[in-house]
Scaffold this motif. Sequence first.
Motif, mmCIF file in Angstrom:
data_model
loop_
_atom_site.group_PDB
_atom_site.id
_atom_site.type_symbol
_atom_site.label_atom_id
_atom_site.label_comp_id
_atom_site.label_asym_id
_atom_site.label_seq_id
_atom_site.Cartn_x
_atom_site.Cartn_y
_atom_site.Cartn_z
ATOM 1 N N GLY A 183 51.600 -20.844 64.621
ATOM 2 C CA GLY A 183 50.311 -21.414 64.279
ATOM 3 C C GLY A 183 49.989 -21.385 62.807
ATOM 4 N N ALA A 184 50.894 -20.793 61.986
ATOM 5 C CA ALA A 184 50.585 -20.662 60.560
ATOM 6 C C ALA A 184 51.150 -21.803 59.735
ATOM 7 C CB ALA A 184 51.130 -19.344 60.034
ATOM 8 N N GLY A 185 51.875 -22.705 60.342
ATOM 9 C CA GLY A 185 52.466 -23.783 59.564
ATOM 10 C C GLY A 185 53.383 -24.608 60.436
ATOM 11 N N THR A 186 54.255 -25.343 59.810
ATOM 12 C CA THR A 186 55.170 -26.224 60.514
ATOM 13 C C THR A 186 56.596 -25.877 60.162
ATOM 14 O OG1 THR A 186 53.542 -28.011 60.454
ATOM 15 C CG2 THR A 186 55.824 -28.620 60.930
ATOM 16 N N THR A 187 57.427 -25.726 61.176
ATOM 17 C CA THR A 187 58.845 -25.482 60.943
ATOM 18 C C THR A 187 59.474 -26.706 60.294
ATOM 19 O OG1 THR A 187 59.113 -23.906 62.730
ATOM 20 C CG2 THR A 187 61.063 -25.152 62.115
ATOM 21 N N THR A 188 60.338 -26.465 59.312
ATOM 22 C CA THR A 188 61.118 -27.541 58.721
ATOM 23 C C THR A 188 62.315 -27.803 59.626
ATOM 24 O OG1 THR A 188 60.500 -26.801 56.508
ATOM 25 C CG2 THR A 188 62.367 -28.315 56.678
ATOM 26 N N PRO A 189 62.301 -28.907 60.392
ATOM 27 C CA PRO A 189 63.450 -29.179 61.249
ATOM 28 C C PRO A 189 64.545 -29.856 60.450
ATOM 29 C CG PRO A 189 61.844 -30.900 61.525
ATOM 30 C CD PRO A 189 61.267 -29.927 60.500
ATOM 31 N N GLY A 190 65.713 -29.926 61.051
ATOM 32 C CA GLY A 190 66.742 -30.694 60.373
ATOM 33 C C GLY A 190 68.114 -30.096 60.514
ATOM 34 N N PHE A 191 69.059 -30.711 59.851
ATOM 35 C CA PHE A 191 70.448 -30.288 59.896
ATOM 36 C C PHE A 191 70.969 -30.176 58.478
ATOM 37 C CE2 PHE A 191 74.338 -29.502 61.997
ATOM 38 C CZ PHE A 191 75.345 -30.031 61.182
ATOM 39 N N SER A 192 71.780 -29.161 58.245
ATOM 40 C CA SER A 192 72.414 -28.957 56.942
ATOM 41 C C SER A 192 71.389 -28.768 55.832
ATOM 42 C CB SER A 192 73.373 -30.105 56.605
ATOM 43 O OG SER A 192 74.447 -30.130 57.505
ATOM 44 N N LEU A 193 70.365 -27.984 56.131
ATOM 45 C CA LEU A 193 69.420 -27.582 55.101
ATOM 46 C C LEU A 193 69.890 -26.271 54.487
ATOM 47 C CD1 LEU A 193 66.098 -28.201 57.036
ATOM 48 C CD2 LEU A 193 67.018 -29.623 55.204
ATOM 49 N N SER A 194 69.736 -26.129 53.199
ATOM 50 C CA SER A 194 70.067 -24.854 52.583
ATOM 51 C C SER A 194 68.987 -23.842 52.927
ATOM 52 C CB SER A 194 70.167 -25.000 51.064
ATOM 53 O OG SER A 194 68.876 -25.110 50.492
ATOM 54 N N ALA A 195 69.317 -22.573 52.784
ATOM 55 C CA ALA A 195 68.342 -21.529 53.090
ATOM 56 C C ALA A 195 67.095 -21.667 52.223
ATOM 57 C CB ALA A 195 68.979 -20.152 52.892
ATOM 58 N N ARG A 196 67.236 -22.204 51.040
ATOM 59 C CA ARG A 196 66.089 -22.355 50.132
ATOM 60 C C ARG A 196 65.135 -23.457 50.571
ATOM 61 N NH1 ARG A 196 70.440 -21.717 46.844
ATOM 62 N NH2 ARG A 196 70.577 -23.954 46.450
ATOM 63 N N GLU A 197 65.579 -24.326 51.494
ATOM 64 C CA GLU A 197 64.745 -25.438 51.930
ATOM 65 C C GLU A 197 64.009 -25.168 53.237
ATOM 66 O OE1 GLU A 197 67.042 -29.412 50.595
ATOM 67 O OE2 GLU A 197 68.239 -28.085 51.868
ATOM 68 N N LEU A 198 64.291 -24.065 53.868
ATOM 69 C CA LEU A 198 63.786 -23.805 55.208
ATOM 70 C C LEU A 198 62.406 -23.162 55.207
ATOM 71 C CD1 LEU A 198 66.914 -22.325 57.008
ATOM 72 C CD2 LEU A 198 65.884 -24.554 57.401
ATOM 73 N N THR A 199 61.554 -23.632 56.104
ATOM 74 C CA THR A 199 60.362 -22.901 56.503
ATOM 75 C C THR A 199 60.421 -22.815 58.024
ATOM 76 O OG1 THR A 199 59.035 -23.668 54.642
ATOM 77 C CG2 THR A 199 57.854 -22.871 56.586
ATOM 78 N N VAL A 200 60.357 -21.595 58.568
ATOM 79 C CA VAL A 200 60.493 -21.405 60.009
ATOM 80 C C VAL A 200 59.274 -20.655 60.526
ATOM 81 C CG1 VAL A 200 61.989 -20.644 61.881
ATOM 82 C CG2 VAL A 200 62.993 -21.283 59.678
ATOM 83 N N VAL A 201 58.689 -21.167 61.600
ATOM 84 C CA VAL A 201 57.461 -20.623 62.159
ATOM 85 C C VAL A 201 57.756 -19.985 63.517
ATOM 86 C CG1 VAL A 201 55.149 -21.184 63.001
ATOM 87 C CG2 VAL A 201 56.068 -22.342 60.977
ATOM 88 N N GLY A 202 57.193 -18.799 63.724
ATOM 89 C CA GLY A 202 57.295 -18.148 65.020
ATOM 90 C C GLY A 202 58.542 -17.295 65.156
ATOM 91 N N ARG A 203 58.776 -16.785 66.364
ATOM 92 C CA ARG A 203 59.931 -15.918 66.620
ATOM 93 C C ARG A 203 61.208 -16.715 66.432
ATOM 94 N NH1 ARG A 203 60.384 -11.246 67.686
ATOM 95 N NH2 ARG A 203 58.155 -11.031 68.103
ATOM 96 N N GLN A 204 62.162 -16.138 65.717
ATOM 97 C CA GLN A 204 63.353 -16.880 65.320
ATOM 98 C C GLN A 204 64.572 -15.979 65.269
ATOM 99 O OE1 GLN A 204 62.553 -17.452 60.685
ATOM 100 N NE2 GLN A 204 60.666 -17.445 61.911
ATOM 101 N N HIS A 205 65.735 -16.597 65.503
ATOM 102 C CA HIS A 205 67.008 -15.881 65.414
ATOM 103 C C HIS A 205 67.932 -16.666 64.501
ATOM 104 C CE1 HIS A 205 70.232 -13.180 66.448
ATOM 105 N NE2 HIS A 205 71.004 -14.223 66.698
ATOM 106 N N TRP A 206 68.452 -15.990 63.479
ATOM 107 C CA TRP A 206 69.345 -16.607 62.512
ATOM 108 C C TRP A 206 70.786 -16.226 62.863
ATOM 109 C CZ3 TRP A 206 67.773 -18.273 57.127
ATOM 110 C CH2 TRP A 206 66.396 -18.538 57.059
#
Length: 395
Positions: free
Chosen positions: A341-364
Amino acid sequence: MTRTTPDSCPGVLRLHQAADGPLARVRVPGGVLSPDQLRALAEAATDLGDGAIELTSRGNAQLRRVRDAGELTARLEAVGLLPSRTHERVRNILASPLSGRVGGLADVRPLAPALDARIQADPRLADLPGRVLFTADDGRGDVSGLGPDIGVQATGEEFALLLAGADTGIRLAPADTVEVMLAAAHGFLELSSGQWRLHEIPDGTPRLIDLLGLSPTADPLATGAAPESPIGWLPQDDGAVALGAGVPLGSMPARTAEFLAAVERPVILTPWRGVVLADLDEWTAEQVVRVLAPMGLVFDAESPWLLVSACAGRPGCAKSHTDVRADVAAAIDAGRVLPGGAGTTTPGFSLSARELTVVGRQHWSGCDRHCGRPRGPVVEVTASPGGYRVDEPPA
């Protein structure tokens, strides 16, 4: 499904050859460590390993880059962390971490050591696969949601019998729980043709119930996703205080563990890769937070570190495409890991770690195997040779 490969679960006597060196897994039934045992693990991590204690999703501990397996064995035996050389890898027993201290319908603390002792005393049970999981849930549903092969959950005056992660409807008297769990373990061995888990055996649950000679007498309990890790100040029922702490990515520096052990109180490793420090007075609890929060333990339930889990990544895993844990730390430092609820996940493929915004529970994950992925819905952040792919959980 019959397994054609040997059971490769690591232990202390049989190390796993990871990309960064030998890895030892130390079973901790019920997750309970005495101060001396935690101190011994910290010293071994410093003297013989990479300087950290890894916490696992079964409340166990791991040491990486072990340089002297014989010395590690001797140290762990001296403090009771290797009580059996024949059964060491089958002692996978989870118990509700707060049981007997904060809430719950029953105190299941005695069940884990009682079951552990009986397993070690039974030569046949040394043949159990290292992946078989036993659980003792005090009624709050915290460890029942972790998919036990054989488990019990308090319902009040009785215990529900869980098989393959689901309640069978069978109810047990408290005095019968250990005996029935042992009988179920023997039944697993009788039914198995090489499977590692009960759910892999065709019709495993009904066949095992037939072997036990028991019948359902109640509607099954729901066993959904496990609750969150206990975090922060936890008033105990006896007036003392427990502290729940998250361990970022489940890796605790040995120095932090030494400080925890110095408090001289019981430490419980949780299956959410955190710890509970129990039986504190308020003044001591305040000092613990003041000292250990700056050292990296997470006492704030709103911390972004509690949203993230990750595989080992490089250099620990040769299959990983990147140093996943370093990328996670960079994302958190940059404020790009956000609660739901704090933002929007950046979806996509082949994004660098510097381009990512991830919202909620996540596993890398460093590759498509997704090792270490927790149960329940999570955003998948998966490395590839060209960057990261982000996949939302199914709706």
